[in-house]
Design an enzyme around this catalytic site. Structure first.
Site: not given
Ligand code: PAF
Length: 285
Positions: A28, A34, A58, A154, A181, A190, A192
């Protein structure tokens, strides 16, 4: 259409039998990076699914899982504008019904990519990160059953590891990597970047400057990896906390003493406490 459950996705998937399906997995907080993946997927697939899921497994215990931006309404609006056919936004308990936020590889079947690929770059400090990424990506592939999966360059180490997983486990999904990009300034997009102040965004340009300078030095004929890495120090101040700068093989992540057309330069650096990553190919993209 917005789906929150696996059953809804399976139902749609059944309806789309025989069509070419693309999946763009995301966490998201969608930005132009994206959207470039979505556009590529729209170009080559009949139906495009975007998953929006901030994957708890993760993130390390001291990472930004709780404060990671969650903007589903806006993300859904952007996806609708791009003509996405299905947005899958599951809850953590939908993806991990047993764990209740306390998942570990004692309680969940994990996909653990090989040590060689994870014991470097981001995996060195983000212990377990790529186990979490591979596990959720494989789950998403199993839920959506796409023909193609779209990922950004990236996160170069992530794409290499996902390609390896797909090969090793015979997952019938073709991985499509799309270019980085950047803002006009050179800053790689990003989610972030939202944490940075205006001043921090300027300081963050150090990443792309270091990478571009290394590429310029390589183009002038310098190939010694140590010498190329050395050039970064002229750019760094006390505003930058560099975590790594590596020049590796872009397909295998093997170390090299001489850079060549198959080399990738990868950097991670903290600015205002925000961990940023970027990379550049020394040869053609
Ligand atoms: O790159 C990301 O945003 C995440 O690592 C992914 C691939 C959606 C997995 O949670």
């Amino acid at each position: 259409m917005l789906a929150h459950t696996i059953e809804e996705v399976r139902e749609k998937r059944q309806e789309w039998k025989g069509l070419k399906i693309g999946l763009v997995p995301t966490m998201g907080a969608l930005h132009e990076g994206h959207l470039s993946l979505i556009k590529k997927a729209k170009e080559v697939c009949d139906k495009v699914v975007v998953s929006v899921f901030v994957n708890p497994i993760q993130f390390g215990p001291s990472e930004d899982y709780d404060k990671y931006p969650r903007t589903l309404d806006k993300d859904y609006e952007l996806c609708t504008k791009e003509g996405v056919d299905l947005v899958f936004a599951p809850s953590p308990s939908c993806m991990y019904p047993e764990g209740n936020g306390k998942l570990s590889n004692d309680t969940l079947t994990y996909v653990c990519p090989p040590f060689f690929y994870v014991n470097k770059l981001c995996g060195k400090t983000r212990v377990g990160h790529f186990d979490g990424v591979c596990t959720v990506v494989l789950k998403l592939f199993n839920i959506v059953q796409p023909d193609l999966g779209f990922f950004g360059q990236k996160d170069a180490q992530q794409v290499i590891i996902i390609k390896k997983m797909v090969r090793d486990l015979n997952v019938p999904v073709k991985i499509v990597q799309c270019p980085i990009v950047r803002e006009e300034s050179g800053l790689a997009l990003s989610s972030r970047n939202k944490y940075l102040s205006e001043e921090g965004k300027k300081e963050a340009l150090v990443l792309s400057r270091i990478l571009n300078n290394i590429k310029a030095c390589y183009n002038k004929g310098i190939t010694d990896v140590a010498a190329l890495k050395e050039t970064a120090y002229g750019f760094l101040t006390d505003k930058h906390d560099m975590e790594y700068l590596e020049i590796l093989d872009r397909n295998t992540l093997e170390e090299k003493s001489k850079a060549d057309k198959d080399s990738i330069v990868l950097i991670a650096c903290r600015v205002e406490g925000v961990r940023l990553i970027d990379n550049i190919y020394l040869g053609e993209g």
